[in-house]
Write a protein that holds these residues in place. Structure first.
Motif, PDB file in Angstrom:
ATOM      1  N   GLN A 300       7.340  95.451 -84.897  1.00  0.00           N
ATOM      2  CA  GLN A 300       7.924  96.797 -84.886  1.00  0.00           C
ATOM      3  C   GLN A 300       8.460  97.167 -86.266  1.00  0.00           C
ATOM      4  O   GLN A 300       8.413  98.330 -86.665  1.00  0.00           O
ATOM      5  CB  GLN A 300       9.028  96.879 -83.833  1.00  0.00           C
ATOM      6  N   ARG A 301       8.944  96.172 -86.986  1.00  0.00           N
ATOM      7  CA  ARG A 301       9.429  96.418 -88.336  1.00  0.00           C
ATOM      8  C   ARG A 301       8.284  96.623 -89.322  1.00  0.00           C
ATOM      9  O   ARG A 301       8.344  97.509 -90.184  1.00  0.00           O
ATOM     10  CB  ARG A 301      10.312  95.244 -88.777  1.00  0.00           C
ATOM     11  N   ARG A 302       7.234  95.815 -89.196  1.00  0.00           N
ATOM     12  CA  ARG A 302       6.124  95.877 -90.158  1.00  0.00           C
ATOM     13  C   ARG A 302       5.068  96.903 -89.789  1.00  0.00           C
ATOM     14  O   ARG A 302       4.395  97.454 -90.660  1.00  0.00           O
ATOM     15  CB  ARG A 302       5.469  94.490 -90.262  1.00  0.00           C
ATOM     16  N   LEU A 303       4.911  97.170 -88.481  1.00  0.00           N
ATOM     17  CA  LEU A 303       3.903  98.125 -88.020  1.00  0.00           C
ATOM     18  C   LEU A 303       4.547  99.140 -87.077  1.00  0.00           C
ATOM     19  O   LEU A 303       4.216  99.221 -85.903  1.00  0.00           O
ATOM     20  CB  LEU A 303       2.761  97.394 -87.305  1.00  0.00           C
ATOM     21  N   PRO A 304       5.477  99.932 -87.578  1.00  0.00           N
ATOM     22  CA  PRO A 304       6.178 100.876 -86.704  1.00  0.00           C
ATOM     23  C   PRO A 304       5.217 101.884 -86.086  1.00  0.00           C
ATOM     24  O   PRO A 304       4.289 102.363 -86.744  1.00  0.00           O
ATOM     25  CB  PRO A 304       7.167 101.562 -87.647  1.00  0.00           C
ATOM     26  N   SER A 305       5.396 102.143 -84.811  1.00  0.00           N
ATOM     27  CA  SER A 305       4.621 103.121 -84.016  1.00  0.00           C
ATOM     28  C   SER A 305       3.199 102.684 -83.692  1.00  0.00           C
ATOM     29  O   SER A 305       2.465 103.415 -83.038  1.00  0.00           O
ATOM     30  CB  SER A 305       4.586 104.498 -84.697  1.00  0.00           C
ATOM     31  N   VAL A 306       2.800 101.489 -84.129  1.00  0.00           N
ATOM     32  CA  VAL A 306       1.460 100.999 -83.793  1.00  0.00           C
ATOM     33  C   VAL A 306       1.493 100.416 -82.372  1.00  0.00           C
ATOM     34  O   VAL A 306       2.344  99.587 -82.065  1.00  0.00           O
ATOM     35  CB  VAL A 306       0.997  99.923 -84.796  1.00  0.00           C
ATOM     36  N   PRO A 307       0.583 100.841 -81.489  1.00  0.00           N
ATOM     37  CA  PRO A 307       0.554 100.256 -80.137  1.00  0.00           C
ATOM     38  C   PRO A 307       0.083  98.804 -80.188  1.00  0.00           C
ATOM     39  O   PRO A 307      -1.004  98.516 -80.677  1.00  0.00           O
ATOM     40  CB  PRO A 307      -0.431 101.142 -79.372  1.00  0.00           C
ATOM     41  N   VAL A 308       0.917  97.895 -79.692  1.00  0.00           N
ATOM     42  CA  VAL A 308       0.590  96.466 -79.680  1.00  0.00           C
ATOM     43  C   VAL A 308       0.851  95.916 -78.287  1.00  0.00           C
ATOM     44  O   VAL A 308       1.947  96.077 -77.745  1.00  0.00           O
ATOM     45  CB  VAL A 308       1.435  95.679 -80.706  1.00  0.00           C
ATOM     46  N   LEU A 309      -0.162  95.290 -77.708  1.00  0.00           N
ATOM     47  CA  LEU A 309       0.026  94.538 -76.468  1.00  0.00           C
ATOM     48  C   LEU A 309       0.297  93.086 -76.835  1.00  0.00           C
ATOM     49  O   LEU A 309      -0.521  92.455 -77.507  1.00  0.00           O
ATOM     50  CB  LEU A 309      -1.236  94.598 -75.602  1.00  0.00           C
ATOM     51  N   LEU A 310       1.440  92.565 -76.404  1.00  0.00           N
ATOM     52  CA  LEU A 310       1.764  91.170 -76.662  1.00  0.00           C
ATOM     53  C   LEU A 310       1.388  90.329 -75.448  1.00  0.00           C
ATOM     54  O   LEU A 310       1.850  90.589 -74.331  1.00  0.00           O
ATOM     55  CB  LEU A 310       3.248  91.000 -76.955  1.00  0.00           C
ATOM     56  N   MET A 311       0.558  89.318 -75.679  1.00  0.00           N
ATOM     57  CA  MET A 311       0.029  88.492 -74.609  1.00  0.00           C
ATOM     58  C   MET A 311       0.447  87.037 -74.816  1.00  0.00           C
ATOM     59  O   MET A 311       0.567  86.572 -75.946  1.00  0.00           O
ATOM     60  CB  MET A 311      -1.502  88.568 -74.571  1.00  0.00           C
ATOM     61  N   HIS A 312       0.596  86.317 -73.710  1.00  0.00           N
ATOM     62  CA  HIS A 312       0.853  84.881 -73.778  1.00  0.00           C
ATOM     63  C   HIS A 312      -0.489  84.169 -73.832  1.00  0.00           C
ATOM     64  O   HIS A 312      -1.179  84.050 -72.820  1.00  0.00           O
ATOM     65  CB  HIS A 312       1.654  84.437 -72.555  1.00  0.00           C
ATOM     66  N   GLY A 313      -0.863  83.704 -75.018  1.00  0.00           N
ATOM     67  CA  GLY A 313      -2.150  83.052 -75.182  1.00  0.00           C
ATOM     68  C   GLY A 313      -2.117  82.043 -76.308  1.00  0.00           C
ATOM     69  O   GLY A 313      -1.343  82.174 -77.263  1.00  0.00           O
ATOM     70  N   ASP A 314      -2.946  81.016 -76.202  1.00  0.00           N
ATOM     71  CA  ASP A 314      -2.991  79.943 -77.189  1.00  0.00           C
ATOM     72  C   ASP A 314      -4.086  80.214 -78.215  1.00  0.00           C
ATOM     73  O   ASP A 314      -5.254  80.449 -77.856  1.00  0.00           O
ATOM     74  CB  ASP A 314      -3.267  78.605 -76.513  1.00  0.00           C
ATOM     75  N   VAL A 315      -3.716  80.142 -79.485  1.00  0.00           N
ATOM     76  CA  VAL A 315      -4.677  80.300 -80.574  1.00  0.00           C
ATOM     77  C   VAL A 315      -5.573  79.058 -80.612  1.00  0.00           C
ATOM     78  O   VAL A 315      -5.173  77.967 -80.189  1.00  0.00           O
ATOM     79  CB  VAL A 315      -3.938  80.510 -81.902  1.00  0.00           C
ATOM     80  N   CYS A 316      -6.787  79.212 -81.129  1.00  0.00           N
ATOM     81  CA  CYS A 316      -7.769  78.123 -81.042  1.00  0.00           C
ATOM     82  C   CYS A 316      -7.398  76.894 -81.872  1.00  0.00           C
ATOM     83  O   CYS A 316      -7.949  75.819 -81.651  1.00  0.00           O
ATOM     84  CB  CYS A 316      -9.157  78.626 -81.418  1.00  0.00           C
ATOM     85  N   ARG A 317      -6.474  77.025 -82.821  1.00  0.00           N
ATOM     86  CA  ARG A 317      -5.938  75.858 -83.527  1.00  0.00           C
ATOM     87  C   ARG A 317      -4.501  75.654 -83.064  1.00  0.00           C
ATOM     88  O   ARG A 317      -3.677  76.568 -83.146  1.00  0.00           O
ATOM     89  CB  ARG A 317      -5.975  76.064 -85.040  1.00  0.00           C
ATOM     90  N   ARG A 318      -4.173  74.442 -82.670  1.00  0.00           N
ATOM     91  CA  ARG A 318      -2.878  74.215 -82.020  1.00  0.00           C
ATOM     92  C   ARG A 318      -1.700  74.416 -82.950  1.00  0.00           C
ATOM     93  O   ARG A 318      -0.574  74.653 -82.489  1.00  0.00           O
ATOM     94  CB  ARG A 318      -2.860  72.836 -81.380  1.00  0.00           C
ATOM     95  N   GLU A 319      -1.906  74.349 -84.277  1.00  0.00           N
ATOM     96  CA  GLU A 319      -0.798  74.556 -85.211  1.00  0.00           C
ATOM     97  C   GLU A 319      -0.503  76.037 -85.455  1.00  0.00           C
ATOM     98  O   GLU A 319       0.518  76.389 -86.056  1.00  0.00           O
ATOM     99  CB  GLU A 319      -1.091  73.859 -86.553  1.00  0.00           C
ATOM    100  N   LEU A 320      -1.378  76.912 -84.984  1.00  0.00           N
ATOM    101  CA  LEU A 320      -1.179  78.348 -85.184  1.00  0.00           C
ATOM    102  C   LEU A 320      -0.413  78.941 -84.001  1.00  0.00           C
ATOM    103  O   LEU A 320      -0.739  78.679 -82.840  1.00  0.00           O
ATOM    104  CB  LEU A 320      -2.521  79.049 -85.369  1.00  0.00           C
ATOM    105  N   LEU A 321       0.586  79.742 -84.300  1.00  0.00           N
ATOM    106  CA  LEU A 321       1.529  80.223 -83.297  1.00  0.00           C
ATOM    107  C   LEU A 321       1.267  81.648 -82.849  1.00  0.00           C
ATOM    108  O   LEU A 321       1.768  82.066 -81.798  1.00  0.00           O
ATOM    109  CB  LEU A 321       2.959  80.126 -83.859  1.00  0.00           C
ATOM    110  N   VAL A 322       0.502  82.407 -83.624  1.00  0.00           N
ATOM    111  CA  VAL A 322       0.295  83.819 -83.309  1.00  0.00           C
ATOM    112  C   VAL A 322      -1.046  84.270 -83.890  1.00  0.00           C
ATOM    113  O   VAL A 322      -1.493  83.752 -84.920  1.00  0.00           O
ATOM    114  CB  VAL A 322       1.463  84.673 -83.858  1.00  0.00           C
ATOM    115  N   GLU A 323      -1.662  85.211 -83.209  1.00  0.00           N
ATOM    116  CA  GLU A 323      -2.933  85.774 -83.663  1.00  0.00           C
ATOM    117  C   GLU A 323      -2.956  87.250 -83.291  1.00  0.00           C
ATOM    118  O   GLU A 323      -2.382  87.665 -82.281  1.00  0.00           O
ATOM    119  CB  GLU A 323      -4.109  85.035 -83.005  1.00  0.00           C
TER     120      GLU A 323
END
Length: 330
Positions: A300-323
């Protein structure tokens, strides 16, 4: 020499790009609207609907109530089913989806092989033969070690099932792990009667050129895809990968900042406007549910007003926390 008026006419003759919106509405209302090519519900709360344009995605949304994602075209839409593939088509565009249970298809590798064989067979019957964007949702994506990791097994099965189907170039794609109780592999795609233009990110090694440490079979996808009218970019799953190496292990905020740098580099390479706006919907996949509020605040701070759906999902590399993935419309 081609004149500007001729270029405009060429673009006018191309299929009009579908709209992609997030809405708080019912499946019945979304599907009743003219031109609805596909509608998506998210998580266990999404209902079952007897319409092949409807797909319940096995990812829980951190929004409550979860909005629907709706694709619409400026044309009449027809839809149906062929074996395990559900589909809809209109205006030169095609939505197709397949879901297979690993317990009856030989595990994740067998399910991926069968799913892509069936999709390839189905696509051979269609005029909309150019696959531009694919989503893959995989149970327990990071389970296992080395070549036995489930994501790597998925890549092996996918490549075997595809054969030379993408010999002329890969589509944009996402692969995310879901937490549904059943080991279901879900794949869906967007295709067109005209081809797009694949876009790579100069900050990242092309996925099909990854070294052996990432598996026997490199992931096959483009970092982005310009749609035929060149008025929209389909953005592949993008994370904090620089070159082919994961960056900022354990640092959520730094990973998200690196991801946003990758997105800006991709937009620049595609000659798209910098940044995102209210007409450029994104999805965020967050590995740990406890990180969701922090990710939301950062976005919200970096992309104000951009529609974003936040989902609970695992990135394909286990060390990555967000995609992040999504769309950039001109």
């Amino acid at each position: 020499m081609i004149q500007a008026s001729e270029i405009l006419q060429i673009h006018a003759d191309l299929p009009r790009t579908p709209s992609v919106t997030y809405r708080t509405t019912s499946p019945a209302m979304a599907l009743a609207e003219a031109g609805t090519l596909a509608a998506f519900g998210f998580g266990a709360g999404a209902p079952d609907v007897d319409d092949t344009r409807w797909l319940r995605v096995p990812l829980e949304c951190f929004d409550a109530p979860a909005p629907l994602e709706v694709w619409q075209v400026d044309a009449e839409v027809v839809f149906g089913r062929q074996d395990n593939v559900r589909w809809s088509a209109g205006g030169g565009w095609l939505f197709a989806a397949i879901e297979l249970d690993e317990r009856t298809t030989g595990g994740v590798e067998g399910a991926a092989h069968q799913a892509y064989v069936e999709l390839r067979r189905f696509m051979s019957t269609r005029n909309e033969r150019y696959v531009l964007r694919i989503w893959n949702y995989i149970a327990d994506i990071n389970l296992g070690d080395g070549d036995g990791e489930r994501y790597k097994q998925f890549c092996d099965g996918r490549a075997a099932g595809l054969g030379d189907f993408f010999a002329e170039g890969y589509p944009a794609a996402t692969a995310i792990g879901h937490h549904h109780r059943d080991p279901v592999l879900q794949i869906y795609l967007l295709a067109c009667v005209e081809d797009g233009v694949a876009v790579e990110n100069p900050r990242q090694t092309s996925a099909w050129r990854y070294p052996r440490e990432y598996g026997r079979t490199s992931p096959g996808f483009a970092r982005g895809m310009l749609l035929p009218a060149r008025d929209a970019l389909a953005i592949s799953g993008t994370a904090a990968v620089v070159g082919h190496t994961s960056a900022h292990e354990g640092d959520l905020e730094a990973q998200l900042e690196e991801t946003l740098l990758n997105l800006e580099a991709l937009l620049a390479t595609a000659d798209m406007p910098a940044g995102f706006d209210t007409h450029s919907p994104l999805k965020g996949y967050v590995r740990h549910a406890t990180d969701a509020a922090h990710v939301r605040e950062l976005l919200q701070r970096r992309l104000p007003s951009v529609p974003v759906l936040l989902m609970h999902g695992d990135v394909c590399r286990r060390e990555l926390l967000v995609e992040l993935d999504g769309w950039r419309f001109k």
